[in-house]
Design a protein around this motif. Structure first.
Motif, PDB file in Angstrom:
ATOM      1  N   PRO A  11       0.843  -1.198   0.000  1.00 35.67           N
ATOM      2  CA  PRO A  11       0.000   0.000   0.000  1.00 35.67           C
ATOM      3  C   PRO A  11       0.878   1.247   0.000  1.00 35.67           C
ATOM      4  N   CYS A  12       0.458   2.254  -0.721  1.00 33.16           N
ATOM      5  CA  CYS A  12       1.272   3.467  -0.791  1.00 33.16           C
ATOM      6  C   CYS A  12       0.379   4.698  -0.760  1.00 33.16           C
ATOM      7  N   TYR A  13       0.606   5.542   0.233  1.00 33.50           N
ATOM      8  CA  TYR A  13      -0.106   6.815   0.311  1.00 33.50           C
ATOM      9  C   TYR A  13       0.935   7.930   0.459  1.00 33.50           C
ATOM     10  N   ASN A  14       1.169   8.645  -0.636  1.00 32.07           N
ATOM     11  CA  ASN A  14       2.105   9.777  -0.652  1.00 32.07           C
ATOM     12  C   ASN A  14       3.492   9.405  -0.117  1.00 32.07           C
ATOM     13  N   GLN A  15       3.990   8.249  -0.542  1.00 33.90           N
ATOM     14  CA  GLN A  15       5.336   7.827  -0.138  1.00 33.90           C
ATOM     15  C   GLN A  15       6.161   7.415  -1.353  1.00 33.90           C
ATOM     16  N   SER A  16       5.906   8.086  -2.462  1.00 34.33           N
ATOM     17  CA  SER A  16       6.588   7.707  -3.708  1.00 34.33           C
ATOM     18  C   SER A  16       8.100   7.844  -3.606  1.00 34.33           C
ATOM     19  N   GLN A  17       8.589   8.706  -2.714  1.00 35.48           N
ATOM     20  CA  GLN A  17      10.038   8.897  -2.592  1.00 35.48           C
ATOM     21  C   GLN A  17      10.745   7.660  -2.055  1.00 35.48           C
ATOM     22  N   TYR A  18       9.994   6.754  -1.417  1.00 36.63           N
ATOM     23  CA  TYR A  18      10.576   5.527  -0.880  1.00 36.63           C
ATOM     24  C   TYR A  18      10.248   4.295  -1.727  1.00 36.63           C
ATOM     25  N   LEU A  19       9.331   4.427  -2.638  1.00 36.96           N
ATOM     26  CA  LEU A  19       8.770   3.271  -3.331  1.00 36.96           C
ATOM     27  C   LEU A  19       9.802   2.508  -4.156  1.00 36.96           C
ATOM     28  N   ASP A  20      10.704   3.211  -4.836  1.00 42.65           N
ATOM     29  CA  ASP A  20      11.728   2.537  -5.640  1.00 42.65           C
ATOM     30  C   ASP A  20      12.563   1.583  -4.790  1.00 42.65           C
ATOM     31  N   GLU A  21      12.984   2.054  -3.643  1.00 43.14           N
ATOM     32  CA  GLU A  21      13.826   1.251  -2.749  1.00 43.14           C
ATOM     33  C   GLU A  21      13.072   0.018  -2.252  1.00 43.14           C
ATOM     34  N   ILE A  37       1.564  -6.470  -5.714  1.00 38.22           N
ATOM     35  CA  ILE A  37       0.443  -5.592  -6.015  1.00 38.22           C
ATOM     36  C   ILE A  37       0.648  -4.264  -5.278  1.00 38.22           C
ATOM     37  N   ILE A  38       0.899  -3.220  -6.047  1.00 36.70           N
ATOM     38  CA  ILE A  38       1.082  -1.872  -5.487  1.00 36.70           C
ATOM     39  C   ILE A  38      -0.292  -1.223  -5.416  1.00 36.70           C
ATOM     40  N   VAL A  39      -0.726  -0.877  -4.208  1.00 34.66           N
ATOM     41  CA  VAL A  39      -2.044  -0.273  -4.027  1.00 34.66           C
ATOM     42  C   VAL A  39      -1.873   1.215  -3.743  1.00 34.66           C
ATOM     43  N   ASN A  40      -2.256   2.026  -4.701  1.00 33.62           N
ATOM     44  CA  ASN A  40      -2.209   3.481  -4.540  1.00 33.62           C
ATOM     45  C   ASN A  40      -3.470   3.915  -3.791  1.00 33.62           C
ATOM     46  N   ASP A  41      -3.289   4.302  -2.546  1.00 29.56           N
ATOM     47  CA  ASP A  41      -4.422   4.658  -1.695  1.00 29.56           C
ATOM     48  C   ASP A  41      -4.745   6.147  -1.817  1.00 29.56           C
ATOM     49  N   GLY A  42      -5.056   6.578  -3.032  1.00 33.37           N
ATOM     50  CA  GLY A  42      -5.454   7.965  -3.255  1.00 33.37           C
ATOM     51  C   GLY A  42      -4.339   8.974  -3.093  1.00 33.37           C
ATOM     52  N   SER A  43      -3.120   8.600  -3.451  1.00 32.02           N
ATOM     53  CA  SER A  43      -1.977   9.510  -3.296  1.00 32.02           C
ATOM     54  C   SER A  43      -2.101  10.732  -4.197  1.00 32.02           C
ATOM     55  N   THR A  44      -1.522  11.829  -3.735  1.00 30.06           N
ATOM     56  CA  THR A  44      -1.500  13.060  -4.528  1.00 30.06           C
ATOM     57  C   THR A  44      -0.090  13.360  -5.030  1.00 30.06           C
ATOM     58  N   PHE A  65      -5.636   1.057  -7.823  1.00 31.98           N
ATOM     59  CA  PHE A  65      -5.913   2.382  -7.240  1.00 31.98           C
ATOM     60  C   PHE A  65      -7.244   2.350  -6.521  1.00 31.98           C
ATOM     61  N   GLN A  66      -7.291   3.024  -5.370  1.00 32.87           N
ATOM     62  CA  GLN A  66      -8.562   3.256  -4.697  1.00 32.87           C
ATOM     63  C   GLN A  66      -8.526   4.657  -4.087  1.00 32.87           C
ATOM     64  N   GLU A  67      -9.697   5.236  -3.909  1.00 35.81           N
ATOM     65  CA  GLU A  67      -9.762   6.513  -3.205  1.00 35.81           C
ATOM     66  C   GLU A  67      -9.214   6.320  -1.793  1.00 35.81           C
ATOM     67  N   SER A  68      -8.587   7.352  -1.263  1.00 34.05           N
ATOM     68  CA  SER A  68      -7.916   7.242   0.030  1.00 34.05           C
ATOM     69  C   SER A  68      -8.863   6.721   1.110  1.00 34.05           C
ATOM     70  N   SER A  69      -8.525   5.543   1.664  1.00 34.58           N
ATOM     71  CA  SER A  69      -9.391   4.896   2.652  1.00 34.58           C
ATOM     72  C   SER A  69      -8.625   4.380   3.855  1.00 34.58           C
ATOM     73  N   GLY A  70      -7.319   4.596   3.899  1.00 38.56           N
ATOM     74  CA  GLY A  70      -6.543   4.167   5.054  1.00 38.56           C
ATOM     75  C   GLY A  70      -5.763   2.890   4.797  1.00 38.56           C
ATOM     76  N   LEU A  71      -4.792   2.643   5.677  1.00 36.31           N
ATOM     77  CA  LEU A  71      -3.844   1.552   5.501  1.00 36.31           C
ATOM     78  C   LEU A  71      -4.512   0.179   5.504  1.00 36.31           C
ATOM     79  N   SER A  72      -5.390  -0.072   6.467  1.00 36.36           N
ATOM     80  CA  SER A  72      -6.040  -1.384   6.545  1.00 36.36           C
ATOM     81  C   SER A  72      -6.877  -1.656   5.299  1.00 36.36           C
ATOM     82  N   SER A  73      -7.616  -0.653   4.861  1.00 29.10           N
ATOM     83  CA  SER A  73      -8.434  -0.801   3.667  1.00 29.10           C
ATOM     84  C   SER A  73      -7.575  -1.064   2.436  1.00 29.10           C
ATOM     85  N   ALA A  74      -6.445  -0.373   2.319  1.00 31.79           N
ATOM     86  CA  ALA A  74      -5.562  -0.556   1.161  1.00 31.79           C
ATOM     87  C   ALA A  74      -4.975  -1.967   1.149  1.00 31.79           C
ATOM     88  N   ARG A  75      -4.569  -2.466   2.306  1.00 32.68           N
ATOM     89  CA  ARG A  75      -4.060  -3.843   2.376  1.00 32.68           C
ATOM     90  C   ARG A  75      -5.156  -4.830   1.967  1.00 32.68           C
TER      91      ARG A  75
END
Length: 277
Positions: A11-21, A37-44, A65-75
């Motif tokens: 799951p990823c919410y506005n953490q693209s700077q770490y995603l490559d690593e 499976i990379i789940v984009n939790d409504g990142s901006t 992709f899903q609209e931002s719903s939180g970590l548990s929902s994204a998992r």
């Protein structure tokens, strides 16, 4: 569902700077039978752009992709789409060691009673040190969590408990998840190797757990898993009784120490330090 396939859920919410690593640590696995499976939790931020780059790099990477719903929902969203028999959640700012999947699958093959396999861990980022955690037991689990979210389990066991609880709003959702999965049985194995790397940041969710959030979370856990906590720790009456016993024992020792101090000062200095109320 594919046997032995491991579905890694990121799951990823506005953490693209770490995603490559993070995703590089997945690509480098010595065990090849995985999907990620990379789940984009409504990142901006640039999460989508970064993720798409990895889809082009290796077809085992997938994107949702899903609209931002939180970590548990994204998992849960990622796990629902998983094709593997086994699941490994991995937050977008963390990393796994190259042998983690291989070692974990090996343990599941050796012992069919296992429900959870995890490993030793190391902190990195603002803190760099071995992550010292208590040994697993149900009793220890009733006191605090010692299994981080990046542990392997079967998808079927996750489905049986309804996945990660979306009502865990402020953190500790992994603690609740393990209680739900293990309180009625199942064995746990910790691999004797550092294969998980947990990034420490000043703005992490755990850092933001203020007393009000802690109170809400503890009360929610206590109500949802009252059966588990009573079995491991005793009823509230037994806890009060134990507290009173400790208090009485302390007061007896304190009074005894006061008597010894008074006797000493009275004999040699002619004064009384402690007076009865």
């Amino acid at each position: 569902m594919t046997t032995d396939l491991v579905s890694i859920i990121v799951p990823c919410y506005n953490q693209s700077q770490y995603l490559d690593e993070c995703l590089l640590s997945v690509l480098n696995q010595t065990f090849a039978d995985w999907e990620c499976i990379i789940v984009n939790d409504g990142s901006t931020d640039s999460t989508q752009k970064t993720a798409k780059k990895w889809l082009e790099k290796d077809e085992r990477f997938k994107y949702a992709f899903q609209e931002s719903s939180g970590l548990s929902s994204a998992r849960n969203y990622g796990i629902k789409q998983a094709n593997g028999e086994f699941v490994l959640p991995l937050d977008a700012d963390d990393k796994i060691g190259v042998d983690y999947l291989q070692l974990a699958i090996k343990e599941f093959k050796k012992n069919t009673k296992l429900k959870v396999v995890y490993c030793k861990a190391e902190k990195f980022g603002e803190v760099n040190e071995i992550w010292k955690l208590p040994e697993f037991s149900l009793h220890n689990l009733s006191l605090k969590n010692m299994i981080f979210c990046t542990a392997m389990f079967r998808k079927i066991d996750c489905q049986a408990i309804g996945g990660f609880d979306v009502n865990m709003l402020y953190g500790w959702e992994d603690w609740e998840f393990w209680i739900s999965m293990l309180k009625k049985g199942g064995e746990v194995k910790r691999i004797n190797s550092i294969q998980f790397y947990y990034r420490i940041k000043s703005d992490s969710m755990l850092m933001a757990m203020n007393p009000e959030k802690v109170k809400y979370t503890e009360e929610y856990l206590s109500i949802k898993h009252a059966d588990f906590f009573v079995k491991q720790l005793g009823s509230f009456k037994s806890l009060l009784r134990a507290t009173d016993e400790v208090k009485n024992d302390y007061e007896e020792k304190l009074n005894s120490e006061k008597f010894i101090v008074n006797s000493f000062f009275k004999k040699f200095l002619g004064i009384t330090i402690f007076r009865n109320k």
